[in-house]
Design an enzyme around this catalytic site. Structure first.
Site, short mmCIF file in Angstrom:
data_model
loop_
_atom_site.label_atom_id
_atom_site.label_comp_id
_atom_site.label_asym_id
_atom_site.label_seq_id
_atom_site.Cartn_x
_atom_site.Cartn_y
_atom_site.Cartn_z
N CYS A 121 5.02 -45.30 30.90
CA CYS A 121 4.86 -46.75 30.80
C CYS A 121 5.32 -47.44 32.08
O CYS A 121 6.26 -47.01 32.74
CB CYS A 121 5.68 -47.28 29.62
SG CYS A 121 5.00 -46.82 28.02
N ASP A 311 14.41 -51.01 24.05
CA ASP A 311 13.15 -50.96 23.31
C ASP A 311 13.08 -51.98 22.19
O ASP A 311 12.00 -52.28 21.69
CB ASP A 311 12.94 -49.55 22.72
CG ASP A 311 12.54 -48.54 23.78
OD1 ASP A 311 12.09 -48.96 24.86
OD2 ASP A 311 12.67 -47.33 23.53
#
EC number: 2.5.1.7
Length: 447
Positions: A121, A311
């Protein structure tokens, strides 16, 4: 072929979702099976892209992987582990960063390892330097080639002392997977201690490893000559659980997250309550819901465990756009995690990004020109727009923003979300979301 979502927002998400094994554990637990001299069985395995990638990587290295057709449990037998060609590894690895963690186990089992150029990512530098430095400390020889990196250890890996400048989860995993069968004792200071790390240690202990975790982030591993197999049920995914919790808040919904574990989400639970979210905690899961009324702003700082997970930050930022007042978020884990807010701003959110540390303590990104703090002023209505998903957690955040927005949004790049969210479109459908899925040529797939 890539898929596109057409989302018609304004529908509260209500219902029940099942969260299974953690994305941040399951692929690493699969890699650990390479260390054993007997088959290992992993339970509570989700259907994720990363699981498919590791399955392929294990298979091309000679590991037999059998999936139970009823339970989805994986049994992995490393008896015939072998060398795989660089072209095979490149083909099966794709843009995953998992191959770097195969290095220690492969060196122990076949004497060497090859890793291709790695993806992942786009949320920060996330260099593999920590990993290569760790392997060198164990005595590995690292040779860069035109297509990747060849790593070998002619005399085997040796125990060592390692001090991490930052408690990196990936580097800690690398040490654990490399040290368990290394000759001698390894002492790791500055280690990550996330629940997924502790669960990986539990797996390695089941295999016969000798590992102790000290109170000062020091992990001590006494190397053993061989390990057996394991039977283990993966801990549930606390990241996915928190994402659905934020989705309930943003859409004004009510979601029972089966499998959500309070024990591993205590910091999130506190924050969710502070913002004004409602919840009922049960033994088998947690009900998250919007209780009505205004959400409250807050000051939030991400940190390594037991702090507020990075996250968890992105989905919660979407919820903060709906809070009455000014919220401040200071990101201290990844230096480029606010890129996803550009789409939120186009949807009507009022978010200002800053290079300064807007937290209680200056972080390692201070004075380094990274945009790592955000000021969110709310509440602001969100409007549908066109969104291209940049990364896993940011992608889910865009999805819940689109589901809460007035009007229609077109979301591209949704396949990234499948890396960390099992059957997420089916789950959205079960929660009452109003959307269609198309392929890139606009042929309707389902809705």
């Amino acid at each position: 072929m890539s898929r596109i979502l057409t989302v018609r927002g304004g529908v509260p998400l209500k219902g029940r979702v099942l969260v299974r094994g953690a994305k941040n554990l399951v692929p690493k637990a699969m890699v650990a099976a390479l260390l054993g001299n007997a088959p290992s069985t992993l339970r509570n395995v989700p259907e994720l892209k990363d699981v498919e990638v590791v399955t392929s990587l294990l298979q091309i290295h000679g590991v037999t992987v059998v999936k139970d057709p009823v339970t989805g449990d994986l049994t992995m037998d490393p008896a015939n582990a072998k060398t795989a060609s660089s072209s095979e590894i490149n083909t099966h690895a794709g843009d995953s960063r998992i191959p770097i963690l195969l290095c220690g186990p492969l060196i122990h089992s076949i004497g060497h390892a090859f890793i291709p150029d790695l993806g992942g990512c786009k949320i920060g530098d996330r260099p593999i330097d920590y990993h290569l430095d760790v392997l060198r400390k164990f005595g590995a020889v690292v040779d860069k080639t035109g297509t990747g990196i060849l790593i070998s250890a002619p005399t085997g890996l040796k125990g060592t002392k390692i001090s991490l400048p930052y408690p990196s989860v990936g580097a800690t995993e690398q040490v654990l997977l490399s040290a368990t069968r290394a000759e001698g004792i390894t002492e790791l200071s500055g280690a990550a201690t996330e629940p997924e790390i502790i669960d990986l240690i539990a797996i390695l202990q089941k295999m016969g490893a000798i590992i102790s975790v000290q109170t000062d982030r020091t992990i001590r591993i006494e190397g053993v000559k061989e390990l057996g197999g394991y039977v283990h049920t993966a801990l549930p995914d606390r990241n996915e659980s928190a994402s659905w919790a934020s989705a309930a808040l943003v859409t004004g919904g009510d979601i029972y997250v089966e499998g959500a574990s309070q024990r591993d989400m205590m910091t999130f639970v506190n924050t969710f309550r502070k913002i004004g979210g409602g919840m009922d905690i049960h033994d088998d899961g947690i009900r998250f819901y919007h209780p009505g009324g205004d959400l409250k702003p807050l000051v939030l700082e991400t940190d390594v465990h037991p702090g507020f997970m990075t996250d968890w930050q992105q989905p919660l930022v979407v919820a903060l756009t709906q809070a009455q007042g000014v919220s401040i978020v200071h990101e201290t884990v990844y230096e480029n995690r606010f890129g996803f807010t550009e789409a939120l701003t186009r949807m009507g959110a009022n978010i200002q990004l800053h290079r300064e540390c807007l937290g209680s303590v200056p972080c390692r990104f201070g004075q380094r020109n990274f945009i790592h703090s955000a000021v969110i002023s709310g509440s602001t209505p969100l409007r549908g727009t066109t969104i291209d998903i940049p990364d896993l957690r940011g992608g889910f955040s865009h999805m819940i923003a689109a589901l809460a927005a007035e009007g229609t949004s077109t979301v591209t790049g949704i396949d990234i979300i499948s890396r960390g969210y099992e059957r997420f479109t089916a789950k959205l459908e079960g929660l009452g979301a109003d959307f269609d899925v198309h392929d890139s040529k606009q042929a309707l797939v389902k809705g």
